[in-house]
Design a protein around this motif. Structure first.
Motif, short mmCIF file in Angstrom:
data_model
loop_
_atom_site.label_atom_id
_atom_site.label_comp_id
_atom_site.label_asym_id
_atom_site.label_seq_id
_atom_site.Cartn_x
_atom_site.Cartn_y
_atom_site.Cartn_z
N PRO A 215 -32.59 -11.77 -59.78
CA PRO A 215 -31.73 -11.38 -58.67
C PRO A 215 -30.48 -10.62 -59.10
CG PRO A 215 -31.56 -13.74 -59.08
CD PRO A 215 -32.71 -13.24 -59.90
N ASN A 216 -30.00 -10.86 -60.32
CA ASN A 216 -28.82 -10.14 -60.77
C ASN A 216 -29.12 -8.70 -61.19
OD1 ASN A 216 -26.92 -12.12 -60.25
ND2 ASN A 216 -27.23 -13.10 -62.24
N THR A 242 -29.83 -10.80 -40.13
CA THR A 242 -28.88 -11.76 -39.57
C THR A 242 -28.51 -12.83 -40.60
OG1 THR A 242 -30.70 -13.11 -38.73
CG2 THR A 242 -29.78 -11.44 -37.25
N ARG A 243 -29.06 -12.76 -41.81
CA ARG A 243 -28.92 -13.85 -42.77
C ARG A 243 -27.85 -13.64 -43.83
NH1 ARG A 243 -35.19 -14.52 -44.61
NH2 ARG A 243 -36.10 -15.11 -42.61
N HIS A 244 -27.84 -12.47 -44.40
CA HIS A 244 -27.11 -12.28 -45.65
C HIS A 244 -25.69 -11.78 -45.42
CE1 HIS A 244 -31.43 -11.91 -46.97
NE2 HIS A 244 -30.97 -12.91 -47.70
N CYS A 266 -26.75 -15.68 -59.30
CA CYS A 266 -25.65 -16.59 -59.64
C CYS A 266 -25.07 -16.22 -61.00
CB CYS A 266 -26.15 -18.04 -59.67
SG CYS A 266 -26.83 -18.62 -58.11
N GLY A 267 -23.82 -16.63 -61.24
CA GLY A 267 -23.17 -16.37 -62.51
C GLY A 267 -21.72 -16.80 -62.47
N THR A 268 -21.03 -16.59 -63.56
CA THR A 268 -19.61 -16.95 -63.65
C THR A 268 -18.78 -15.80 -63.11
OG1 THR A 268 -20.03 -18.31 -65.60
CG2 THR A 268 -17.75 -17.62 -65.19
N CYS A 277 -25.39 -15.55 -54.91
CA CYS A 277 -25.91 -16.89 -55.23
C CYS A 277 -26.39 -17.63 -53.99
CB CYS A 277 -24.84 -17.70 -55.96
SG CYS A 277 -25.52 -19.06 -56.95
N GLU A 278 -27.26 -16.97 -53.20
CA GLU A 278 -27.87 -17.62 -52.05
C GLU A 278 -29.12 -18.37 -52.48
OE1 GLU A 278 -28.58 -14.89 -48.87
OE2 GLU A 278 -26.55 -15.20 -48.10
N GLY A 279 -29.65 -19.19 -51.57
CA GLY A 279 -30.82 -19.99 -51.89
C GLY A 279 -32.02 -19.15 -52.26
N ASP A 280 -32.27 -18.05 -51.48
CA ASP A 280 -33.44 -17.24 -51.77
C ASP A 280 -33.12 -16.06 -52.68
OD1 ASP A 280 -31.97 -15.79 -49.99
OD2 ASP A 280 -33.56 -15.48 -48.53
N SER A 281 -31.91 -16.04 -53.21
CA SER A 281 -31.47 -15.12 -54.26
C SER A 281 -31.44 -13.66 -53.85
CB SER A 281 -32.31 -15.30 -55.53
OG SER A 281 -32.11 -16.60 -56.05
N SER A 282 -32.59 -13.00 -53.75
CA SER A 282 -32.61 -11.57 -53.49
C SER A 282 -32.08 -11.26 -52.10
CB SER A 282 -34.03 -11.01 -53.64
OG SER A 282 -34.48 -11.16 -54.96
#
Length: 306
Positions: A215-216, A242-244, A266-268, A277-282
């Protein structure tokens, strides 16, 4: 990751034949944006000033349309109806209005109510339902295609769904509404316009390999083109769905000339690197989407369609 919320089928496209003016147009099979041969809608009078509603155009309703009785307007793009005595929740195809708690969400709901209440309601329904079990439909109210009219009014954005027969018309209506600063496209739609000069300086919607596993590898970069620091606290980056939604934390400052990159995974986090950093990433559709940057009031600062 190709993650279109509404997937077209060749059956639906083969069925949908829209008669316009003196002639008729046969819907092409599903293709990409450049190959879509949607039927020509009557021209819309877009000569009104920004923020005003465009004139409504009434169309000839397709033969396969079903009559429906309105129960209630849920929000700008959702309504409850009865079809043959069966209660159904309907989601308008090919567009999104602001959510109820977002800027102009209540205005979009009221406009949908004005268009639909007391009319002869006709639906052309997709054979597939969405993930919430809702019917997906083009909704005609006394011949006005509500899906299209809300985009014309600047109260909805067109989804990148080239398979549906009105894709070209929806995109052209959105472009005109954006150019004229109607509805959600007005710089002061939700409050005083920002003076910050923020641009989308770069982006990568298609991560190398499997998007879900990397995803990153997809990201959006913003740049402060102004001469002063910009307070991006409460600013939002979103896609067409409507989600992201990503919201910058309070007090997030982007110095003049600096850039910040928002990664989908996700990351620092640092001053110049943020993570969705959402649940479904992309987040971003590989085959087409729109990047929206909204200020803390919810007004658009810049957009980029790819």
């Amino acid at each position: 990751m190709i993650r279109a919320e509404i997937r077209r089928t060749s059956v639906f496209l083969a069925l949908l034949v829209v008669l316009v003016g003196c002639g008729s147009a046969v819907i092409a099979s599903q293709g990409d944006r450049s190959e879509s041969r949607a039927p020509q809608l009557p021209s819309v009078d877009n000569s009104v000033n920004g923020g005003e509603e465009a004139l409504e155009e009434r169309l000839e309703i397709p033969d396969q349309a079903q009559s429906a009785d309105l129960d209630r307007i849920v929000d700008g793009d959702t309504l409850d109806v009865q079809i043959g005595g069966i209660e159904e929740r309907v989601r308008l195809l090919g567009m999104n209005t602001p959510e109820s708690d977002e800027c102009l969400g209540d205005v979009a709901t009221q406009r949908a109510r004005e268009l639909i209440d007391g009319t002869d309601l006709q639906l052309v329904v997709d054979p597939l339902r969405d993930e919430y079990g809702r019917l997906l439909a083009f909704v005609y109210a006394d011949g006005v295609l509500v899906n299209h009219q809300l985009i014309v009014d600047g109260l909805a954005i067109a989804r990148d769904q080239s398979g549906h027969p009105y894709a070209n018309q929806f995109e052209m209506a959105e472009e005109t509404a954006r150019d004229q600063g109607r509805g959600v496209w007005a710089a002061d739609a939700c409050g005083e316009a920002t003076t910050a000069q923020i641009s989308i300086s770069d982006y990568e919607p298609n991560a190398p390999g499997n998007d879900a596993e990397n995803p990153n590898g997809e990201w959006v970069e913003l740049r402060n083109d102004g001469i002063d620091p910009a307070d991006l606290g409460g600013w939002v980056i979103r896609d067409e769905s409507t989600r992201h939604r990503y919201e910058f934390p309070p007090g997030f400052i982007l110095s003049a000339g600096d850039r910040v990159t928002l990664y989908s995974g996700c990351g620092t986090e640092t001053a110049n690197e943020r993570y969705w950093c959402e649940g479904d990433s992309s987040v971003w559709n590989n085959d087409g989407d729109t990047i929206f940057v909204l200020d803390a009031n919810g007004s658009p600062v810049t957009t980029l369609a790819y």
